[in-house]
Design an enzyme around this catalytic site. Structure first.
Site: not given
Ligand code: NAD
Length: 465
Positions: A245, A279
């Site tokens: 997602e 999102c």
């Molecule tokens: P992110 O994708 O970095 O983090 C989401 C989750 O993934 C966290 O638990 C994080 O620790 C984990 N993660 C990060 N790098 C990883 C890796 N290499 N391997 C496995 N897991 C990993 O998102 P964020 O930094 O929290 O937010 C950044 C941007 O993402 C936001 O500005 C927004 O644009 C987007 N975002 C979208 C949603 C959504 O629901 N679609 C939710 C949060 C953030």
């Protein structure tokens, strides 16, 4: 030590010390004070958790009491509703009213729906001489973000558990505290040992260890498209299933024959829900030229009416963004924008990661503002001259998550059908927690919620007789 410190991980049905003594500080984004600490888990912790989930899998997959266990989990999580809202108010900065209704209410509704689905008798299906069976996929790695920190956890955990899978969960390092309330509830409800395991930590360490683990059968992820891509690469080596997602840049289309006042007011509310950290947020408002000036003025006025500030003040409509990094990122988009800014007061409190509700008009549909997911309270308004043009602008996006259409019923439905997105709300149709939720294009793979969400965690087997 604060009352929010959680020094242990939950593995194999027990609170266990993590392999490393390093911790992650959890901040209150409204005050910038440290709320508490959680373990910075490691790959060794993930190994232990996956082993516990693997050991528990055969028993849980064969269990006939999953519905009762989920029922008890729902009861024990419900008893924590006030604490859930308070915790999300503190670690995310969600205004308390919204935290109660959405951040606590929605996951409880989703958990209820999965307890009910687990109780539904399995219908025997045949195709010719084949008996069709649905079996749990195995050990699931669940990796979740911070914006709806309990909902996103429950959407995965409850569906996976209802399907008969066992889970290793890694909540966001920015908002891990509320996930511990789910674990407390699971412990109290007697969820069998190893069925739900939690390892807190950073994405590059714990998340990557889960995504690349040879004994994780499926990775269910919510978050950014960039991380979704990294997880897909990690899972590809062993051909593990991924469900993703991801981001969105959804359009809210206000047709010539729409109720403009309602469409704009609801549209602004949708775009700025959770300070724009949603999102599905309708961050592009597409308005027919005949209503354009009126809509721009009303959107600015509506945004100006939103009180920004302390999440625990009942007049607050917009809390802070989750972190300084997120605020800086959002302000970067605002500073680079070349469109006409019609509102957005930059003079906000120096403390706390606040961003004022900001509206841009005459936005070029190809510009950064209209193409990139900003994840803050920033709305872009774009004019159009025909339904065809509106559909073309809406679909001109690498994302395809959600959208809104306003107009006479048949016309709006026809436009909704032409949008390349997983969800569309016509004339303010309300969110349905059991309808399939997910994205087209770079917004994701697979569906969550309801029976579609449950089947994501199942394999299908054909037995010929
Ligand atoms: P992110 O994708 O970095 O983090 C989401 C989750 O993934 C966290 O638990 C994080 O620790 C984990 N993660 C990060 N790098 C990883 C890796 N290499 N391997 C496995 N897991 C990993 O998102 P964020 O930094 O929290 O937010 C950044 C941007 O993402 C936001 O500005 C927004 O644009 C987007 N975002 C979208 C949603 C959504 O629901 N679609 C939710 C949060 C953030």
């Amino acid at each position: 030590m604060t009352s929010f410190d959680r020094p242990h991980l939950y593995i194999g049905g027990e609170w266990v010390p993590p392999a490393s003594t390093e911790t992650i500080a959890v901040e209150n984004p409204a005050t910038e004070e440290v709320l508490g600490h959680v373990p910075a888990g490691t790959a060794a912790d993930v190994d232990r958790a996956v082993a516990a989930a693997r050991a528990a899998f055969p028993g849980w997959a064969a269990s006939s009491s999953r519905a009762e266990v989920l029922d008890r989990l729902h009861a024990s999580l419900s008893s924590r509703a006030a604490k859930i809202a308070e915790t999300v108010g503190l670690e995310l900065g969600a205004p308390l009213k919204i935290a109660k209704a959405v951040q606590a209410g929605l996951p409880l509704a989703v958990l209820r729906s999965y307890a009910d689905l687990a109780a539904r008798p399995v219908s025997e299906r045949t195709i010719g001489n084949s008996l069709i069976e649905h079996e749990p996929i195995g050990v699931v790695g669940a990796i979740t973000p911070w914006n709806y920190p309990l909902h996103q956890v429950v959407a995965k955990v409850a569906a996976a558990l209802a399907a008969g899978c066992t889970v290793v969960l890694k909540p966001s390092e920015l908002t891990p505290l509320v996930a511990f309330l789910l674990v407390d509830a699971a412990d109290e409800a007697g969820v069998p040992a190893g069925v739900l395991n939690v390892v807190t930590g950073t994405g590059p360490v714990v998340g990557a260890a889960i995504a690349g683990h040879p004994d994780v059968d499926m990775v269910s992820f919510t978050g950014s498209t960039a991380t979704g891509r990294a997880i897909t690469h990690a899972a590809a080596d062993r051909i593990a299933k991924v469900a993703l997602e991801l981001g969105g840049k959804s359009a809210n289309i206000i047709l010539e024959d729409a109720d403009v006042t309602r469409a704009v007011k609801v549209g602004v509310g949708n775009a700025f829900l959770n300070s724009g950290q949603t999102c599905t947020a309708w961050t592009r408002m597409l308005v027919h030229r005949s209503h354009y000036d009126e809509a721009v003025a009303l959107a600015a006025k509506t945004a100006d009416g939103y009180t920004v500030g302390d999440p625990f003040d009942e007049n607050t409509r917009l809390g802070p963004l989750v972190s300084k990094a997120q605020r800086d990122r959002v302000l970067g988009f605002v500073e680079r924008a070349t469109a006409r800014r019609v509102t957005g007061d930059p003079s906000l409190p120096a403390k706390g990661h606040f961003v004022a509700p900001t509206v841009f008009a005459d936005v070029d549909p190809a510009s950064e503002l209209a193409q990139e997911e900003i994840f803050g309270p920033v709305l872009s308004i774009i004019p159009f001259a025909s339904d065809d043009e509106a559909v073309a602008i809406a679909n001109n996006s690498k994302y395809g998550l959600a959208g809104g259409v306003w107009g006479s019923d048949e016309r709006a439905l026809a436009v909704a059908r032409r949008l390349r997105t997983g969800q569309v709300d016509v004339n303010g149709g309300s969110f349905n927690p059991v309808a399939p939720f997910g994205g087209y294009k770079q917004s994701g793979v697979g569906r969550e919620l309801g029976e579609f969400g449950l089947s994501e965690f199942q394999q299908v087997k054909a037995i010929q007789r």
